[in-house]
Design a protein around this motif. Structure first.
Motif, PDB file in Angstrom:
ATOM      1  N   GLY A   1       0.981  -1.113  -0.066  1.00 46.82           N
ATOM      2  CA  GLY A   1       0.333  -0.181  -0.256  1.00 46.82           C
ATOM      3  C   GLY A   1       1.072   0.874   0.609  1.00 46.82           C
ATOM      4  O   GLY A   1       0.090   2.525   0.419  1.00 46.82           O
TER       5      GLY A   1
ATOM      6  N   GLY B   1       2.784   2.661  -2.816  1.00 51.75           N
ATOM      7  CA  GLY B   1       2.704   2.895  -3.745  1.00 51.75           C
ATOM      8  C   GLY B   1       3.131   2.497  -5.267  1.00 51.75           C
ATOM      9  O   GLY B   1       3.583   3.576  -6.236  1.00 51.75           O
ATOM     10  N   LYS B   2       4.335   1.523  -4.885  1.00 51.15           N
ATOM     11  CA  LYS B   2       4.660   1.164  -5.380  1.00 51.15           C
ATOM     12  C   LYS B   2       4.142   0.968  -6.785  1.00 51.15           C
ATOM     13  O   LYS B   2       4.409   0.992  -7.751  1.00 51.15           O
ATOM     14  N   SER B   3       3.283   0.145  -7.069  1.00 50.99           N
ATOM     15  CA  SER B   3       3.096  -1.025  -8.140  1.00 50.99           C
ATOM     16  C   SER B   3       1.934   0.313  -9.163  1.00 50.99           C
ATOM     17  O   SER B   3       1.769   0.622 -10.600  1.00 50.99           O
ATOM     18  N   THR B   4       1.359   1.948  -8.111  1.00 50.74           N
ATOM     19  CA  THR B   4       0.678   2.854  -8.711  1.00 50.74           C
ATOM     20  C   THR B   4       1.924   3.887  -9.402  1.00 50.74           C
ATOM     21  O   THR B   4       1.960   3.916 -10.295  1.00 50.74           O
TER      22      THR B   4
HETATM   23  P1  ADP Z   1       1.747  -1.123  -3.647  1.00 51.80           P
HETATM   24  O1  ADP Z   1       1.835  -1.754  -4.735  1.00 51.80           O
HETATM   25  O2  ADP Z   1       2.960  -0.419  -2.330  1.00 51.80           O
HETATM   26  O3  ADP Z   1       1.635  -2.526  -1.937  1.00 51.80           O
HETATM   27  P2  ADP Z   1      -0.542   0.690  -4.512  1.00 51.80           P
HETATM   28  O4  ADP Z   1       0.070   1.061  -5.126  1.00 51.80           O
HETATM   29  O5  ADP Z   1      -0.742  -1.008  -5.144  1.00 51.80           O
HETATM   30  O6  ADP Z   1       0.563   0.371  -3.675  1.00 51.80           O
HETATM   31  O7  ADP Z   1      -1.165   1.030  -3.815  1.00 51.80           O
HETATM   32  C1  ADP Z   1      -0.895   2.767  -3.168  1.00 51.80           C
HETATM   33  C2  ADP Z   1      -2.293   2.985  -3.033  1.00 51.80           C
HETATM   34  O8  ADP Z   1      -3.425   3.479  -3.645  1.00 51.80           O
HETATM   35  C3  ADP Z   1      -3.231   2.034  -1.033  1.00 51.80           C
HETATM   36  O9  ADP Z   1      -3.733   3.224  -0.429  1.00 51.80           O
HETATM   37  C4  ADP Z   1      -3.807   1.626  -2.390  1.00 51.80           C
HETATM   38  O10 ADP Z   1      -5.541   1.711  -1.987  1.00 51.80           O
HETATM   39  C5  ADP Z   1      -4.379   2.673  -3.345  1.00 51.80           C
HETATM   40  N1  ADP Z   1      -4.879   2.102  -4.497  1.00 51.80           N
HETATM   41  C6  ADP Z   1      -4.266   1.778  -5.641  1.00 51.80           C
HETATM   42  N2  ADP Z   1      -4.662   1.672  -6.605  1.00 51.80           N
HETATM   43  C7  ADP Z   1      -6.650   1.501  -6.749  1.00 51.80           C
HETATM   44  C8  ADP Z   1      -7.723   2.166  -7.404  1.00 51.80           C
HETATM   45  N3  ADP Z   1      -7.375   1.497  -8.673  1.00 51.80           N
HETATM   46  N4  ADP Z   1      -8.513   2.779  -6.632  1.00 51.80           N
HETATM   47  C9  ADP Z   1      -8.310   3.429  -5.636  1.00 51.80           C
HETATM   48  N5  ADP Z   1      -7.689   2.835  -4.356  1.00 51.80           N
HETATM   49  C10 ADP Z   1      -6.095   2.489  -5.004  1.00 51.80           C
END
Ligand code: ADP
Ligand code: MG
Length: 300
Positions: free
Chosen positions: A41, A43-46
């Motif tokens: 959570g 923000g890596k994948s984002t």
């Molecule tokens: P990581 O890859 O580091 O686990 P993410 O980038 O997946 O983290 O997520 C970062 C934050 O954004 C988290 O709080 C996640 O719940 C939120 N998030 C990610 N994608 C979405 C989305 N499509 N809609 C709403 N919230 C999102």
């Protein structure tokens, strides 16, 4: 001169009330292995999604290859695996890669080379559905490498794998990097980043906590743990000593963090000269794990 593959400048992403990426900046130089490290959570994948044009940024910028070509063309030189590999179960490994080449409009010439690289050449005629999770992941890596990309991007490449599968993927990443491909991987595993990466961007709650070489993160000067019945005098002395940044009073034990090298014998001698006898003196170095925990827990 190092050539820059990716520049990220003050990137932000908000999902309604969630600020997933906060003013993030970093650069990726050719030839290194970068880890984006942070808890789930963070923000890596984002971040990976934004630079790969599958997630819209809220503000900020990113540039591929010094902005010399359009993002669309730049992404043709990027190999990425950000979701679970999607191949046809009833087709063989080789047939699946041929299909990938057809869809992407790239020559099939490299299929055998890449299957060999990922250790699947002997299984090229096996159906995808017969593959273990680790083999599926290795086939995905072969697929992402078919057009010899400048950079390979992997999101949590060892998630769900058994220890042997994890080891195979990590060795494979090291091998691909040694052949000159720049790598950017996201991971929540500290030991993965420590084993595989030369550089790391540490994230917590979308915010960057550290950005630099992995070995520089480990190479701190260490700290002393000291105890004395003359505690106040001891703390005063340490706080006025040029060799220390921070002095922490942890009850009985005082921790003094070094900003330079100082041997325990020298400190002991200096303290005796001040009539501060010690009942305890240890010089320690934080492990990467301790530093990572300090970074991710303490910083507000
Ligand atoms: P990581 O890859 O580091 O686990 P993410 O980038 O997946 O983290 O997520 C970062 C934050 O954004 C988290 O709080 C996640 O719940 C939120 N998030 C990610 N994608 C979405 C989305 N499509 N809609 C709403 N919230 C999102
Ligand atoms: Mg993720």
């Amino acid at each position: 001169m190092p050539s820059t593959i990716l520049t990220v400048n003050n990137l932000n992403k908000k999902f309604s009330s969630i600020h997933a990426v906060k003013n993030l900046s970093f650069t990726i130089e050719k030839g290194n292995v970068y880890g984006i490290l942070g808890p789930n959570g963070s923000g890596k994948s984002t971040t990976l999604g934004i630079v790969l044009n599958v997630v819209n940024k809220t503000s900020g910028d990113f540039f591929w290859f010094n902005n010399s070509i359009s993002t669309h063309n730049a992404l043709k030189k990027v190999g990425a695996i950000i979701e679970h590999p999607n191949f046809y179960p009833y087709m063989t490994a080789e047939e699946n890669l041929k299909l990938v080449c057809k869809i992407k409009g790239i020559p099939t010439a490299k299929i055998i080379e890449k299957l060999t690289l990922v250790g699947l050449i002997e299984r090229k005629d096996s159906k995808f559905r017969s593959f273990s999770l680790g083999m599926k992941q290795r086939l995905a890596i072969a697929s992402a490498l078919l057009n010899d990309p400048e950079i390979l991007i992997l999101d949590e490449p060892t998630n769900g794998l058994d220890p042997q599968g994890i080891h195979q993927i990590r060795s494979l990443i090291t091998k691909i990097a040694a052949e000159g491909t720049t790598i950017l991987l996201a991971s929540h595993l500290l030991d993965e980043v420590e084993k595989v990466c030369s550089h790391v961007v540490i994230l917590r709650n979308g915010q960057k906590l550290y950005d630099g070489r992995v070995d520089q993160l480990i190479a701190s000067n260490g700290f002393f743990e000291v105890m004395s019945t003359q505690k106040n005098k001891l703390i005063d002395f340490l706080k006025n000593h040029d060799a220390f940044n921070t002095v922490k009073d942890e009850g009985d034990i005082i921790k003094a963090f070094l900003n330079t090298n100082l041997e325990a014998e020298i400190l002991n001698k200096q303290l005796l000269e001040q009539d501060i006898p010690l009942s305890h003196l240890v010089k320690r170095k934080e492990s990467l794990e301790e530093q990572f925990l300090q970074l991710t827990n303490n910083k507000k």
